[in-house]
Write a protein that holds these residues in place. Structure first.
Motif, PDB file in Angstrom:
ATOM      1  N   GLY A 162       0.816  -1.204   0.000  1.00 49.33           N
ATOM      2  CA  GLY A 162       0.000   0.000   0.000  1.00 49.33           C
ATOM      3  C   GLY A 162       0.846   1.248   0.000  1.00 49.33           C
ATOM      4  N   LEU A 163       0.193   2.400  -0.096  1.00 50.83           N
ATOM      5  CA  LEU A 163       0.892   3.677  -0.155  1.00 50.83           C
ATOM      6  C   LEU A 163       1.751   3.917   1.078  1.00 50.83           C
ATOM      7  N   GLU A 164       1.284   3.433   2.221  1.00 49.92           N
ATOM      8  CA  GLU A 164       2.003   3.684   3.466  1.00 49.92           C
ATOM      9  C   GLU A 164       3.364   2.998   3.504  1.00 49.92           C
ATOM     10  N   GLY A 210     -13.136  -0.459  -1.943  1.00 51.05           N
ATOM     11  CA  GLY A 210     -12.718   0.797  -1.343  1.00 51.05           C
ATOM     12  C   GLY A 210     -11.467   0.665  -0.493  1.00 51.05           C
ATOM     13  N   ASP A 252      -7.137   2.977  -3.490  1.00 50.27           N
ATOM     14  CA  ASP A 252      -6.236   4.129  -3.404  1.00 50.27           C
ATOM     15  C   ASP A 252      -4.895   3.853  -4.084  1.00 50.27           C
ATOM     16  N   GLN A 253      -4.462   2.589  -4.073  1.00 45.58           N
ATOM     17  CA  GLN A 253      -3.180   2.276  -4.711  1.00 45.58           C
ATOM     18  C   GLN A 253      -3.266   2.415  -6.229  1.00 45.58           C
ATOM     19  N   ARG A 254      -4.458   2.207  -6.791  1.00 51.89           N
ATOM     20  CA  ARG A 254      -4.648   2.418  -8.219  1.00 51.89           C
ATOM     21  C   ARG A 254      -4.742   3.910  -8.537  1.00 51.89           C
ATOM     22  N   TYR A 255      -5.524   4.635  -7.764  1.00 51.52           N
ATOM     23  CA  TYR A 255      -5.791   6.035  -8.069  1.00 51.52           C
ATOM     24  C   TYR A 255      -4.586   6.929  -7.782  1.00 51.52           C
ATOM     25  N   SER A 256      -3.932   6.713  -6.648  1.00 45.58           N
ATOM     26  CA  SER A 256      -2.858   7.610  -6.213  1.00 45.58           C
ATOM     27  C   SER A 256      -1.480   6.975  -6.243  1.00 45.58           C
ATOM     28  N   CYS A 316      -8.750  -0.894  -1.178  1.00 47.92           N
ATOM     29  CA  CYS A 316      -7.469  -0.985  -1.890  1.00 47.92           C
ATOM     30  C   CYS A 316      -7.396  -0.137  -3.143  1.00 47.92           C
ATOM     31  N   TYR A 329       2.298  -2.486  -6.538  1.00 48.84           N
ATOM     32  CA  TYR A 329       1.282  -2.468  -5.479  1.00 48.84           C
ATOM     33  C   TYR A 329       0.501  -3.777  -5.546  1.00 48.84           C
ATOM     34  N   GLU A 348       2.243   9.024  -5.744  1.00 52.27           N
ATOM     35  CA  GLU A 348       3.029   8.871  -4.516  1.00 52.27           C
ATOM     36  C   GLU A 348       4.382   8.216  -4.794  1.00 52.27           C
TER      37      GLU A 348
END
Length: 455
Positions: A133-135, A168, A172-176, A170, A152, A180
């Motif tokens: 993930g982004l984190e 919802g 965020d890894q596609r969108y952002s 996961c 990712y 990042e």
């Protein structure tokens, strides 16, 4: 005595109203199942027109076709609402492989994410760093990311019964993810497809660079779930393997498109507007039958079913086929903007954008009083196996209208198979069941009838 008389009159009214409502709902479902139009509209939209990416020729062909069908219904008014939309094109099909040593490769299915830049002309090959993930990026730091492809690989959480919740968790890894990863000097991004099953179909979807300067933007692609499993396993055996991918996508200048709108003027309160809708655009890998051709034809069916069962809405009932939900939400925002400019009073909006599967009920964004009123209608829906009436997210295209006491609702079909098809090459007409599609249309029409009558 007066109180007793009032209760008797109230009981008599409720019994009469319920009987009348039961008859109307029965007529709606009968019409939908015995005299379907939506399935035929969807067949043409899917098989004769096909994928409808915003700004494409097919999107404009869909606008023309759907307007013609609305005209054929004898509505009081049908029109096109201009809206500028982004034009992103995929180009020739993408290519990718895992390289374990020079000349030793395994091909894997990928697709460029919507909005991504292209790779260099000869493609991009680099070592891979896998994250969940982004984190994880901050923990790794620039030293371990710079010059590599960030992979990712957080899957949708399979033990969540509500699949949209899993999505919802996961997406965020596609969108952002690219935005990042670029901050740490990554060369590119590969994202595990948002899919609960293992297959060879990469799933597209929108991504965003935010305010990242153009020269810092890196290519981003989705990899199929089988491909993700293979890549992860091979990285475990050898962290120094290379990944190669080539994509040719481009972002062009915005072009004009349209929301397609039709309405039946209200017989008593024409200044109060009720909206039903879905989005006409789709991704370009399949033909967008579930996402969201189904929602469009179901929304059109609502107006037809009410007209042909003899019900004349008290309020103005409007169907809106929104353009550009997938990669910009321009259609939904434009519709809300024009509604505010014209000082239109919207009292209800219902969206279908969760596939043409068996309907289960609705999620509602509403006041406490509205929610209690709708719960009283639950027994009317139970004969049709509609049981879900809960507060929650309504729909992306109608949310820009949100404000005041506006009641927002989203049709909620059974979602267990939805993400097998979502944004993928198998989102095609043959995967839509006619009966399930028409049941959804009838369920929407039933709610519109009750809202119009009692809200």
């Amino acid at each position: 005595m007066k109180k007793l008389l009032f209760l008797v009159l109230l009981f008599s009214f409720c019994v009469y109203g319920q009987t009348e409502d039961e008859k109307q709902l029965r007529a709606i479902y009968d019409k939908a199942l015995l005299d379907a139009r939506g399935y035929d509209w969807l067949e043409h939209l899917s098989n004769q027109i096909g994928p409808r990416l915003s700004g494409s020729l097919n999107a404009e062909r869909a606008v023309t076709y759907m307007r013609e069908q609305l005209d054929s219904l004898g509505l009081d008014r049908v029109w096109l609402q201009p809206v500028m939309v982004p034009k992103w094109v995929r180009g020739i099909p993408e290519v990718a492989y895992i390289e374990t040593s020079p000349g030793m490769t395994n091909n894997v299915p990928i697709c460029a994410l919507g909005g991504s830049v292209a790779t260099p002309a000869g493609g991009l090959k680099a070592k891979v760093v896998e994250v969940q993930g982004l984190e994880d990026l901050a923990a790794l730091g620039r030293e371990k990311i710079e010059g590599r492809i960030v992979f990712y690989n957080r899957p949708m959480q399979a033990n969540l019964i509500e699949t949209f919740e899993a999505y919802g968790g996961c997406v965020d890894q596609r969108y952002s993810g690219a935005r990042e990863a670029a901050k740490y000097g990554a060369a590119g991004v590969i994202v595990r497809s948002m899919n609960l099953r293992l297959d060879d179909l990469p799933h597209a979807g929108a991504m965003s660079y935010g305010d990242l300067p153009a020269e810092q933007r890196i290519p981003a692609a989705a990899i199929s779930t089988n491909g993700a499993e293979l890549l992860s396993g091979m990285l475990t055996l050898n962290p120094e393997i290379n990944f190669y991918f080539k994509q040719n996508c481009r972002q062009l200048a915005d072009v004009q498109s349209y929301n397609v709108i039709g309405e039946i003027k209200g017989s008593e309160h024409p200044g109060e507007v009720m909206v039903v809708g879905g989005h006409l655009d789709s991704w370009d890998l399949g033909d967008g039958a579930h996402d969201d051709g189904a929602g469009c034809v179901q929304s059109m069916e609502v107006l037809r079913l009410l007209r042909e069962t003899g019900y004349r809405p008290k309020r103005t009932l409007r169907v809106v086929l929104f353009m550009n939900e997938e990669n910009g939400l321009r259609g939904g925002n434009k519709y809300a903007e024009v509604a505010r400019e014209k000082n239109e009073k919207h009292v209800f909006a219902l969206e279908s954008d969760a596939g043409g599967f068996t309907p289960r009920g609705f999620t509602l964004e509403c006041t406490d009083e509205q929610y209690e009123l709708i719960l009283n209608w639950k027994p009317l829906f139970e004969p049709y196996l509609i049981h879900l009436f809960q507060r929650g997210y309504s729909g992306a295209d109608i949310r820009p209208l949100k404000g005041g006491d506006l009641l927002l609702a989203g049709l909620r079909p059974d979602s267990q198979r939805y993400f097998d098809h979502h944004h993928a090459a198998n989102d095609t007409f043959e995967h839509v069941n006619k009966r399930e599609l028409q049941l959804g249309a009838a369920t929407m029409a039933a709610l519109v009838y009750l809202v119009d009558k009692y809200l």
